[in-house]
Write an enzyme that holds these catalytic residues in place. Structure first.
Site, mmCIF file in Angstrom:
data_model
loop_
_atom_site.group_PDB
_atom_site.id
_atom_site.type_symbol
_atom_site.label_atom_id
_atom_site.label_comp_id
_atom_site.label_asym_id
_atom_site.label_seq_id
_atom_site.Cartn_x
_atom_site.Cartn_y
_atom_site.Cartn_z
ATOM 1 C CD GLU A 145 36.602 42.551 38.162
ATOM 2 O OE1 GLU A 145 36.298 43.644 38.674
ATOM 3 O OE2 GLU A 145 36.813 41.533 38.841
ATOM 4 C CD1 TRP A 156 32.356 38.863 42.320
ATOM 5 C CD2 TRP A 156 32.503 40.211 40.556
ATOM 6 N NE1 TRP A 156 32.841 38.134 41.271
ATOM 7 C CE2 TRP A 156 32.949 38.934 40.169
ATOM 8 C CE3 TRP A 156 32.513 41.221 39.599
ATOM 9 C CZ2 TRP A 156 33.394 38.635 38.880
ATOM 10 C CZ3 TRP A 156 32.947 40.934 38.311
ATOM 11 C CH2 TRP A 156 33.375 39.650 37.975
ATOM 12 C CE1 TYR A 168 34.374 34.576 39.750
ATOM 13 C CE2 TYR A 168 34.400 35.460 41.970
ATOM 14 C CZ TYR A 168 34.911 35.425 40.690
ATOM 15 O OH TYR A 168 35.977 36.230 40.356
#
Length: 135
Positions: A31, A39, A9
């Site tokens: 988010e 995350w 990512y």
């Protein structure tokens, strides 16, 4: 960082400008679900989120009904938070924020419109120049 999902990512997506509404919607949903979590946790569940939310197609998500919401609440592969699920559906229906503005250190009246996202032209390259591979 030892997590290959996180490294991939970071190296291929983080810091890269997104202009496609569906990609932006995906990030908005992820988010939203990330609030209060790491995350990395969200990235590890991203595949499950894509399946659960019809590949983040807002044209499909906006039509979710109570039955679909209940199935999401019972899906162990995603974060099962009713308010976050409701927010994802509301945003797909356009009832959430209509525009996102990338914060800049200077205000410019010159901007380009890309779907829901407004990007100030004079800082676009600056904002997305920080992506350095972890590998």
């Amino acid at each position: 960082m030892n997590n290959p999902i996180y490294v991939a990512y970071h190296d291929s997506e983080w810091g890269i400008a997104q202009y496609d509404d569906q990609s932006l919607y995906e990030l908005l949903v992820l988010e939203t679900f990330q609030a209060g979590l790491s995350w990395e946790t969200i990235l590890n569940k991203r595949h499950n989120f894509r399946s659960a939310f019809d590949r983040f197609d807002p044209n499909l998500v906006q039509h979710y009904d109570n039955k679909k919401v209940q199935s999401l609440m019972e899906n162990p592969g995603i974060i099962r938070n009713r308010r976050k699920i409701d927010a994802a559906i509301s945003n797909a229906r356009g009832q959430g924020p209509k525009k996102a503005l990338i914060a800049t250190t200077s205000r410019s009246s010159k901007s380009e419109r890309f779907g829901y996202l407004i990007i100030p032209c004079d800082c676009n390259n600056f904002c997305f120049s920080f992506n350095k591979p972890m590998q």
